[in-house]
Write a protein that holds these residues in place. Sequence first.
Motif, mmCIF file in Angstrom:
data_model
loop_
_atom_site.group_PDB
_atom_site.id
_atom_site.type_symbol
_atom_site.label_atom_id
_atom_site.label_comp_id
_atom_site.label_asym_id
_atom_site.label_seq_id
_atom_site.Cartn_x
_atom_site.Cartn_y
_atom_site.Cartn_z
ATOM 1 N N ASP A 1 0.819 -1.199 0.000
ATOM 2 C CA ASP A 1 0.000 0.000 0.000
ATOM 3 C C ASP A 1 0.863 1.263 0.000
ATOM 4 N N ALA A 2 1.966 1.246 0.750
ATOM 5 C CA ALA A 2 2.866 2.404 0.790
ATOM 6 C C ALA A 2 3.500 2.648 -0.575
ATOM 7 N N VAL A 3 3.889 1.589 -1.264
ATOM 8 C CA VAL A 3 4.478 1.726 -2.597
ATOM 9 C C VAL A 3 3.434 2.284 -3.564
ATOM 10 N N LYS A 4 2.209 1.761 -3.536
ATOM 11 C CA LYS A 4 1.140 2.243 -4.418
ATOM 12 C C LYS A 4 0.862 3.727 -4.184
ATOM 13 N N THR A 5 0.737 4.117 -2.914
ATOM 14 C CA THR A 5 0.432 5.502 -2.566
ATOM 15 C C THR A 5 1.534 6.440 -3.053
ATOM 16 N N THR A 6 2.779 6.036 -2.879
ATOM 17 C CA THR A 6 3.904 6.863 -3.304
ATOM 18 C C THR A 6 3.952 6.984 -4.822
ATOM 19 N N LEU A 7 3.711 5.886 -5.536
ATOM 20 C CA LEU A 7 3.721 5.928 -6.994
ATOM 21 C C LEU A 7 2.574 6.784 -7.534
ATOM 22 N N LYS A 8 1.422 6.786 -6.864
ATOM 23 C CA LYS A 8 0.298 7.625 -7.285
ATOM 24 C C LYS A 8 0.678 9.104 -7.246
ATOM 25 N N LYS A 9 1.603 9.461 -6.347
ATOM 26 C CA LYS A 9 2.067 10.847 -6.215
ATOM 27 C C LYS A 9 3.211 11.151 -7.188
ATOM 28 N N ASN A 10 3.480 10.244 -8.117
ATOM 29 C CA ASN A 10 4.581 10.377 -9.090
ATOM 30 C C ASN A 10 5.946 10.445 -8.421
ATOM 31 N N GLN A 11 6.096 9.789 -7.289
ATOM 32 C CA GLN A 11 7.377 9.721 -6.594
ATOM 33 C C GLN A 11 7.906 8.299 -6.702
ATOM 34 N N SER A 12 9.163 8.119 -6.329
ATOM 35 C CA SER A 12 9.745 6.778 -6.403
ATOM 36 C C SER A 12 10.022 6.248 -5.001
ATOM 37 N N VAL A 13 10.130 4.917 -4.915
ATOM 38 C CA VAL A 13 10.455 4.242 -3.668
ATOM 39 C C VAL A 13 11.753 3.485 -3.888
ATOM 40 N N THR A 14 12.778 3.832 -3.103
ATOM 41 C CA THR A 14 14.077 3.182 -3.244
ATOM 42 C C THR A 14 14.369 2.358 -2.005
ATOM 43 N N LEU A 15 14.616 1.080 -2.206
ATOM 44 C CA LEU A 15 15.030 0.170 -1.138
ATOM 45 C C LEU A 15 16.474 -0.191 -1.445
#
Length: 90
Positions: A30-44
């Motif tokens: 859910d956190a990844v989906k929410t961040t991608l909806k904001k046009n941001q990236s998630v880096t692990l």
Amino acid sequence: MNKSELVEHIAKSADISKAAAARSLDAMIDAVKTTLKKNQSVTLVGFGTFSVGQRAARSGRNPRTGEVIKIKSAKVPKFKAGKALKDAVN
């Protein structure tokens, strides 16, 4: 591996219940989906980066009729594997 097998693996590795592992996995997704909806990236770090890409508009064909159709541009999720993940696979 499907989601239930992944939840079972997380539960064993982290020594937690399957219910807690499922909630954790759902929260992460859910956190990844929410961040991608904001046009941001998630880096692990070591695993990879989830980001949003843009697919250009193009023309295609209707397979039933052969008619040319216009396909709209779209945002698409992308994943780029990190060095540690690439090394683990090779």
